[in-house]
Design an enzyme around this catalytic site. Structure first.
Site, mmCIF file in Angstrom:
data_model
loop_
_atom_site.group_PDB
_atom_site.id
_atom_site.type_symbol
_atom_site.label_atom_id
_atom_site.label_comp_id
_atom_site.label_asym_id
_atom_site.label_seq_id
_atom_site.Cartn_x
_atom_site.Cartn_y
_atom_site.Cartn_z
ATOM 1 N N ASP A 294 -4.155 6.923 -11.280
ATOM 2 C CA ASP A 294 -5.196 6.333 -11.964
ATOM 3 C C ASP A 294 -6.000 7.563 -12.683
ATOM 4 O OD1 ASP A 294 -4.477 4.080 -10.293
ATOM 5 O OD2 ASP A 294 -5.675 4.978 -8.849
ATOM 6 N N GLU B 52 -7.251 -4.801 -14.313
ATOM 7 C CA GLU B 52 -7.801 -3.892 -13.924
ATOM 8 C C GLU B 52 -8.158 -2.660 -14.434
ATOM 9 O OE1 GLU B 52 -5.929 -2.723 -9.996
ATOM 10 O OE2 GLU B 52 -3.924 -3.010 -10.857
#
Length: 537
Positions: free
Chosen positions: A18, A190
């Site tokens: 991420d 997301e």
């Protein structure tokens, strides 16, 4: 063949998921998720986008982060690192639950004028979903984004990207909550990041889940609140349609522009052992070169969203040192070497210290390796598919409830452990324990039917050799360091991966190797480690 300087992917090997990238002048920083590992948020620095150095983990105090009790793969998800108003801004989620219908994800902001300084006391923002980010607009306004989680049955739990203004003084949300994006047909939107360029707002999101359908999706709008139109390709980086690509699960990215105007996208990826198989290295960080075109869209090179193994490096007069692939840690300093982390607790003095016996890392035997609270485990990431890790242990157990040794660890339900303990009849001995995410309540068990008898006194050398999907444990007496004995076990190392195991829920981290100590009698018997060596093959 090109003679231009190249970037080799992944740029952050091993568990570094991420990525959020931030440039301050000629300096680049990438923040990545750390989940249940402490301290929270891993930040690397580079001058050239080629070589990266770990510089800090800012969430290092109890007021910033306390994950005791957090389940595996909870904790810090998808931080966002930005620079504005003369300081760094870090937005992060502490996820307290991720199985079942609910997520219980709490979002915070902390700031600091130095990347390796003492970060401010965090300000709570909201809990409506995870993957928060912060956008600093050209007019001085600040906007907070996160995905929204919907726990209700018969609905997609990924229910869109929310946007709300943030007061720059109080750091409190203010004004209307805007639902600005509901994703493409791929869904599971997301990881939002906002950018502004040439009169457009650009929204980059992750879609498709974090497995083999993962993707970076780009959309744009003339208004920050939307509506947002999808990119002509929809997904500007993904491996979902290319099972032969070396870098799989490509998605969840962030964009950075160099001082010279070159544009790059960092994203997570994985390198499975076999074609879309298991990935002990977890989700890593890679980088791709992108280009803005006359249509005001950002495009992958040659319109191909498949991530490349090698990328032409940016034009720069700066360079950064290469990552070492052979490290020996002698524990001579008062602080733990930065490569190492532990699990969950903001009270490291409860599990280890480097002062009680100078030149040694002393672990205090605490709870089992399956504990979600106080487990004495200090470990570093695996960063290559083949490596050797060796340590020297001085440990005198008095009961079978006292154990210490070398562990290859994924999470509380997946590990292989070479440990020293004691049997009332046989004395001090060496054994192997594996935990393989079983559901029968007996998930941890010895694998070697005949424990190795050890001398009652003296340090022991322990070694783990990982060769792709296999693990071999060896030992030697410290006063005979060249007389190694390999145990007659070929362990399945690929079980220490996101994809392996049953009944343990989704897994998002990566394999570590390190030192551990347990004392389930409650006496906190110490185990002393003289050094630790990690070498990639």
């Amino acid at each position: 063949m090109s003679t231009e300087p190249m970037i080799e992917n992944p740029i952050l090997p091993g568990f570094n998921a991420d990525p959020s990238i931030c440039r301050v002048g000629d300096d680049y920083y990438i923040a990545t998720s750390t989940f249940e590992w402490y301290p929270g948020v891993q930040i690397h620095h580079s001058k050239d986008l080629v070589n990266w150095t770990l510089v800090t983990r800012p969430l290092n105090r109890a007021d910033l982060l306390d994950m005791r009790g957090n389940p595996d793969s909870c904790g810090i998800w998808a931080p966002c690192l930005t620079w504005s108003d003369g300081r760094f801004w870090l937005v992060y989620t502490d996820v307290k639950r991720h199985t079942g219908s609910f997520k219980d994800a709490h979002n915070y902001i902390t700031t600091c004028d130095r990347i390796d300084g003492d970060w401010s006391k965090p300000v709570y923002v909201n809990s409506s979903g995870f993957d928060p980010s912060l956008f600093h607009d050209d007019d001085g306004r600040k906007w907070f984004l996160n995905m929204r989680w919907d726990h209700r049955p018969n609905r997609s739990p990924f229910s869109g990207i929310l946007l709300q203004e943030l007061d720059p003084d109080t750091l409190a949300l203010t004004g209307e909550v805007h639902e600005i994006f509901h994703g493409s047909e791929l869904g599971m939107e997301e990881g939002p990041h906002l950018y502004r360029r040439n009169g457009y707002y650009y929204l980059l999101t992750a879609e498709g889940g974090t497995e083999y359908d993962h993707a970076c999706t780009l959309a744009r709008s003339r208004s920050i609140t939307g509506p947002y139109e999808l990119h002509p390709l929809t997904h500007i980086t993904t491996s979902r349609t290319n099972p032969e690509a070396r870098l799989q699960r490509a998605g969840h990215g962030d964009i950075v522009e160099t001082p010279e105007g070159e544009t790059f996208l960092v994203h997570l990826c994985s390198r499975p052992l076999r074609n879309r198989g298991r990935s002990p290295l977890g989700r890593e960080t890679a980088i791709q070169r992108m280009e803005w075109r006359d249509d005001d869209w950002l495009w992958p090179l040659e319109d191909d969203p498949t991530p490349r193994d090698r990328v032409v490096a940016p034009v720069t007069g700066h360079s950064s040192p290469a990552r070492p692939t052979h490290c020996r840690y002698d524990f001579a300093e008062a602080e733990l070497p930065l490569d190492f982390q532990w699990l969950r607790t903001p009270q490291p003095e409860q599990i280890f210290n480097l002062k009680a016996r100078p030149g040694y890392l002393r672990l205090l035997g605490r709870e089992s390796l399956g504990s979600l609270f106080t487990s004495s485990l200090v470990a570093r990431r695996q960063q290559a598919l083949c490596f050797t890790a060796t340590t020297e242990l001085d440990f005198a157990p008095q009961t079978f409830q006292q154990m210490a040794g070398l562990v290859c660890y994924y999470n509380s339900r997946k590990y292989h452990y070479l440990y020293v303990s004691r049997d009332a009849d046989q004395g001090r001995q060496l054994n192997v324990m594996s935990c393989l995410a079983r559901l029968d309540g007996q998930s941890e068990y010895p694998l070697e039917p005949d424990p190795v008898a050890l001398p009652e006194q003296g340090a022991i050398l322990l070694r783990a050799e990982v060769r792709y999907e296999h693990l071999y444990f060896s030992w030697a007496l410290a006063d005979h360091p060249h007389d190694w004995h390999q145990l007659p076990l070929k362990l399945e190392y690929s079980l220490l991966s996101d994809e392996a195991g049953t009944g343990a829920g989704n897994n998002f981290t990566g394999a570590f190797v390190g030192m551990a100590a347990q004392d389930t009698s409650g006496q906190a018997l110490p185990a002393d480690f003289a050094w630790f060596e990690y070498e990639e093959k």
